[in-house]
Design a protein around this motif. Structure first.
Motif, PDB file in Angstrom:
ATOM      1  N   VAL A 109       0.988 -22.078   4.355  1.00  0.00           N
ATOM      2  CA  VAL A 109      -0.160 -22.927   4.148  1.00  0.00           C
ATOM      3  C   VAL A 109      -1.322 -22.323   4.988  1.00  0.00           C
ATOM      4  O   VAL A 109      -1.067 -21.496   6.001  1.00  0.00           O
ATOM      5  N   GLN A 110      -1.912 -22.536   4.528  1.00  0.00           N
ATOM      6  CA  GLN A 110      -3.608 -22.222   4.754  1.00  0.00           C
ATOM      7  C   GLN A 110      -4.991 -23.544   5.002  1.00  0.00           C
ATOM      8  O   GLN A 110      -4.803 -24.312   4.778  1.00  0.00           O
ATOM      9  N   GLY A 111      -5.976 -23.063   6.310  1.00  0.00           N
ATOM     10  CA  GLY A 111      -6.749 -23.718   6.284  1.00  0.00           C
ATOM     11  C   GLY A 111      -7.975 -22.811   6.757  1.00  0.00           C
ATOM     12  O   GLY A 111      -7.731 -22.016   6.571  1.00  0.00           O
ATOM     13  N   ILE A 112      -8.770 -23.526   6.797  1.00  0.00           N
ATOM     14  CA  ILE A 112     -10.493 -22.973   7.090  1.00  0.00           C
ATOM     15  C   ILE A 112     -10.739 -23.669   8.242  1.00  0.00           C
ATOM     16  O   ILE A 112     -10.970 -24.993   8.110  1.00  0.00           O
ATOM     17  N   LEU A 113     -11.977 -22.773   9.236  1.00  0.00           N
ATOM     18  CA  LEU A 113     -12.755 -23.124  10.150  1.00  0.00           C
ATOM     19  C   LEU A 113     -14.278 -22.837  10.038  1.00  0.00           C
ATOM     20  O   LEU A 113     -14.062 -21.960   9.239  1.00  0.00           O
ATOM     21  N   TRP A 114     -14.996 -24.023  10.058  1.00  0.00           N
ATOM     22  CA  TRP A 114     -16.212 -23.674  10.401  1.00  0.00           C
ATOM     23  C   TRP A 114     -16.405 -24.141  11.790  1.00  0.00           C
ATOM     24  O   TRP A 114     -16.171 -25.120  12.899  1.00  0.00           O
ATOM     25  N   CYS A 115     -17.091 -22.995  12.530  1.00  0.00           N
ATOM     26  CA  CYS A 115     -17.183 -23.713  13.659  1.00  0.00           C
ATOM     27  C   CYS A 115     -18.807 -22.675  14.098  1.00  0.00           C
ATOM     28  O   CYS A 115     -19.133 -21.589  13.070  1.00  0.00           O
ATOM     29  N   THR A 116     -19.800 -22.993  15.226  1.00  0.00           N
ATOM     30  CA  THR A 116     -20.680 -21.852  15.579  1.00  0.00           C
ATOM     31  C   THR A 116     -20.491 -21.030  16.485  1.00  0.00           C
ATOM     32  O   THR A 116     -19.028 -20.522  16.226  1.00  0.00           O
ATOM     33  N   PRO A 117     -21.947 -20.527  16.314  1.00  0.00           N
ATOM     34  CA  PRO A 117     -21.316 -18.427  16.508  1.00  0.00           C
ATOM     35  C   PRO A 117     -21.153 -18.864  17.948  1.00  0.00           C
ATOM     36  O   PRO A 117     -20.771 -17.541  18.698  1.00  0.00           O
ATOM     37  N   CYS A 118     -21.235 -19.712  19.156  1.00  0.00           N
ATOM     38  CA  CYS A 118     -20.083 -19.768  20.134  1.00  0.00           C
ATOM     39  C   CYS A 118     -18.831 -20.023  20.587  1.00  0.00           C
ATOM     40  O   CYS A 118     -18.478 -20.061  21.524  1.00  0.00           O
ATOM     41  N   GLY A 119     -18.250 -20.953  19.098  1.00  0.00           N
ATOM     42  CA  GLY A 119     -16.849 -20.691  19.262  1.00  0.00           C
ATOM     43  C   GLY A 119     -17.328 -22.377  18.960  1.00  0.00           C
ATOM     44  O   GLY A 119     -15.272 -22.880  18.594  1.00  0.00           O
ATOM     45  N   MET A 120     -17.787 -23.316  19.194  1.00  0.00           N
ATOM     46  CA  MET A 120     -17.725 -24.536  18.913  1.00  0.00           C
ATOM     47  C   MET A 120     -17.119 -24.750  17.459  1.00  0.00           C
ATOM     48  O   MET A 120     -17.887 -24.299  16.326  1.00  0.00           O
ATOM     49  N   VAL A 121     -15.734 -25.508  16.623  1.00  0.00           N
ATOM     50  CA  VAL A 121     -15.022 -25.847  15.485  1.00  0.00           C
ATOM     51  C   VAL A 121     -16.282 -27.350  15.308  1.00  0.00           C
ATOM     52  O   VAL A 121     -15.774 -28.114  15.479  1.00  0.00           O
ATOM     53  N   LEU A 122     -16.647 -27.223  13.942  1.00  0.00           N
ATOM     54  CA  LEU A 122     -17.868 -28.012  13.118  1.00  0.00           C
ATOM     55  C   LEU A 122     -16.491 -28.827  11.813  1.00  0.00           C
ATOM     56  O   LEU A 122     -16.983 -29.672  12.106  1.00  0.00           O
ATOM     57  N   ARG A 123     -16.477 -28.079  11.579  1.00  0.00           N
ATOM     58  CA  ARG A 123     -15.684 -28.731  10.602  1.00  0.00           C
ATOM     59  C   ARG A 123     -14.213 -27.869   9.923  1.00  0.00           C
ATOM     60  O   ARG A 123     -14.186 -26.412  10.653  1.00  0.00           O
ATOM     61  N   ASN A 124     -12.960 -28.408   9.362  1.00  0.00           N
ATOM     62  CA  ASN A 124     -12.473 -28.025   9.136  1.00  0.00           C
ATOM     63  C   ASN A 124     -11.431 -28.329   7.855  1.00  0.00           C
ATOM     64  O   ASN A 124     -11.638 -29.810   7.586  1.00  0.00           O
ATOM     65  N   THR A 125     -10.642 -27.924   6.859  1.00  0.00           N
ATOM     66  CA  THR A 125      -9.952 -28.510   6.313  1.00  0.00           C
ATOM     67  C   THR A 125      -8.602 -28.863   6.095  1.00  0.00           C
ATOM     68  O   THR A 125      -7.844 -28.710   7.475  1.00  0.00           O
ATOM     69  N   SER A 126      -8.079 -29.662   5.017  1.00  0.00           N
ATOM     70  CA  SER A 126      -6.527 -29.638   5.676  1.00  0.00           C
ATOM     71  C   SER A 126      -6.160 -28.783   5.264  1.00  0.00           C
ATOM     72  O   SER A 126      -6.575 -27.352   4.481  1.00  0.00           O
ATOM     73  N   LEU A 127      -4.414 -28.341   5.684  1.00  0.00           N
ATOM     74  CA  LEU A 127      -3.219 -27.650   5.078  1.00  0.00           C
ATOM     75  C   LEU A 127      -3.069 -27.662   3.556  1.00  0.00           C
ATOM     76  O   LEU A 127      -2.818 -29.140   3.352  1.00  0.00           O
ATOM     77  N   PHE A 128      -3.494 -26.003   3.062  1.00  0.00           N
ATOM     78  CA  PHE A 128      -3.104 -26.080   1.592  1.00  0.00           C
ATOM     79  C   PHE A 128      -2.018 -25.262   1.068  1.00  0.00           C
ATOM     80  O   PHE A 128      -1.974 -24.460   2.057  1.00  0.00           O
ATOM     81  N   CYS A 129      -1.664 -25.421   0.413  1.00  0.00           N
ATOM     82  CA  CYS A 129      -0.342 -24.205   0.175  1.00  0.00           C
ATOM     83  C   CYS A 129      -0.925 -22.907  -0.586  1.00  0.00           C
ATOM     84  O   CYS A 129      -2.182 -22.257  -0.751  1.00  0.00           O
ATOM     85  N   GLY A 130      -0.666 -22.343  -0.387  1.00  0.00           N
ATOM     86  CA  GLY A 130      -0.980 -20.828   0.517  1.00  0.00           C
ATOM     87  C   GLY A 130      -1.459 -19.976  -1.139  1.00  0.00           C
ATOM     88  O   GLY A 130      -2.264 -18.581  -0.998  1.00  0.00           O
ATOM     89  N   ARG A 131      -1.413 -20.340  -2.404  1.00  0.00           N
ATOM     90  CA  ARG A 131      -1.565 -19.926  -3.274  1.00  0.00           C
ATOM     91  C   ARG A 131      -2.974 -20.459  -3.683  1.00  0.00           C
ATOM     92  O   ARG A 131      -3.522 -19.504  -4.344  1.00  0.00           O
ATOM     93  N   LEU A 132      -2.967 -21.460  -3.368  1.00  0.00           N
ATOM     94  CA  LEU A 132      -4.684 -21.932  -3.831  1.00  0.00           C
ATOM     95  C   LEU A 132      -5.745 -20.616  -2.972  1.00  0.00           C
ATOM     96  O   LEU A 132      -5.673 -20.286  -1.644  1.00  0.00           O
ATOM     97  N   SER A 133      -7.219 -20.559  -3.810  1.00  0.00           N
ATOM     98  CA  SER A 133      -7.852 -19.401  -2.967  1.00  0.00           C
ATOM     99  C   SER A 133      -8.554 -20.220  -1.729  1.00  0.00           C
ATOM    100  O   SER A 133      -8.861 -21.590  -1.762  1.00  0.00           O
ATOM    101  N   GLU A 134      -9.070 -19.362  -1.317  1.00  0.00           N
ATOM    102  CA  GLU A 134     -10.679 -19.389  -0.213  1.00  0.00           C
ATOM    103  C   GLU A 134     -11.725 -20.349  -0.505  1.00  0.00           C
ATOM    104  O   GLU A 134     -11.752 -21.336  -0.155  1.00  0.00           O
TER     105      GLU A 134
END
Length: 217
Positions: A51-76
């Motif tokens: 399963v896979q997910g995506i992070l959006w973070c600041t240039p300093c590493g603070m996570v701003l947004r994250n997706t839910s987890l999806f099946c691995g075949r779905l494209s980013e």
């Protein structure tokens, strides 16, 4: 977002960077009894079920947004557009630091955040229309990759997840994101010294500074 710009970013990019974007895959056992699910969870990124997910973070590493987890075949790219409502808060006048997989996702951002991505070799040459400081840009993006590694410090996310435990991965993923934001920044922002001085001061000193700032404004 301006406060999270490292000194090294001054003059390196045409716009201040709002976020670094990267996806990660969490490997899981193959659901052999369910061929449809086995097909849906096969991830070409890691060449196994995941399963896979995506992070959006600041240039300093603070996570701003994250997706839910999806099946691995779905494209980013598809995952980004499914979560485009979460991206409406990113202000105009900023840019994203991404790899090529996220370069064509500008339309998912209501305020049109262009994506900067490293130069790549095409027909034996580096494309001239891309930035020339590819090595520095890749190093700047490394922060979000480390942030993903921090999220996956939980054993349930770093090891190959058992098929019957897959339903718990979403909760572990969100907990890992929260834990990552509680850690020290991966890269010191420009105002880091001022921030540390503020929090190391006594309660009365902090209150006095806030009053001075309030009356000054």
């Amino acid at each position: 977002l301006h406060a999270h710009q490292p000194h090294e970013f001054d003059g390196r990019y045409k716009l201040p960077i709002a976020c670094l974007v990267d996806g990660t895959a969490i490997k899981m056992q193959s659901p052999r009894k369910d061929s449809l699910l086995a097909h849906a969870t096969f991830c070409h990124k890691v060449n196994t079920n995941a399963v896979q997910g995506i992070l959006w973070c600041t240039p300093c590493g603070m996570v701003l947004r994250n997706t839910s987890l999806f099946c691995g075949r779905l494209s980013e790219k598809a995952m980004v557009f499914l979560h485009r409502k979460l991206l409406n808060d990113f202000p105009r006048g900023f840019a994203r630091l991404v790899d090529r997989g996220f370069a064509r996702c500008t339309a998912a951002y209501r305020n049109v955040l262009p994506g900067f991505y490293p130069a790549f070799v095409k027909n034996g040459e580096i494309a001239k229309d891309l930035v020339s400081n590819a090595a520095e840009q890749s190093a700047d993006r490394y922060v979000v990759e480390v942030a993903n590694s921090r999220v996956k410090l939980f054993k349930s996310l770093s090891a190959i997840a058992r098929y019957n435990a897959a339903r718990h991965l979403e909760r572990a993923w969100n907990t890992g994101v929260a834990a990552t934001d509680a850690m020290l920044p991966l890269r010191r922002p420009a105002n880091w010294l001022v921030t540390m001085q503020f929090f190391s001061a006594s309660k009365s000193e902090r209150k006095e500074r806030q009053n001075v700032q309030q009356w000054g404004d």
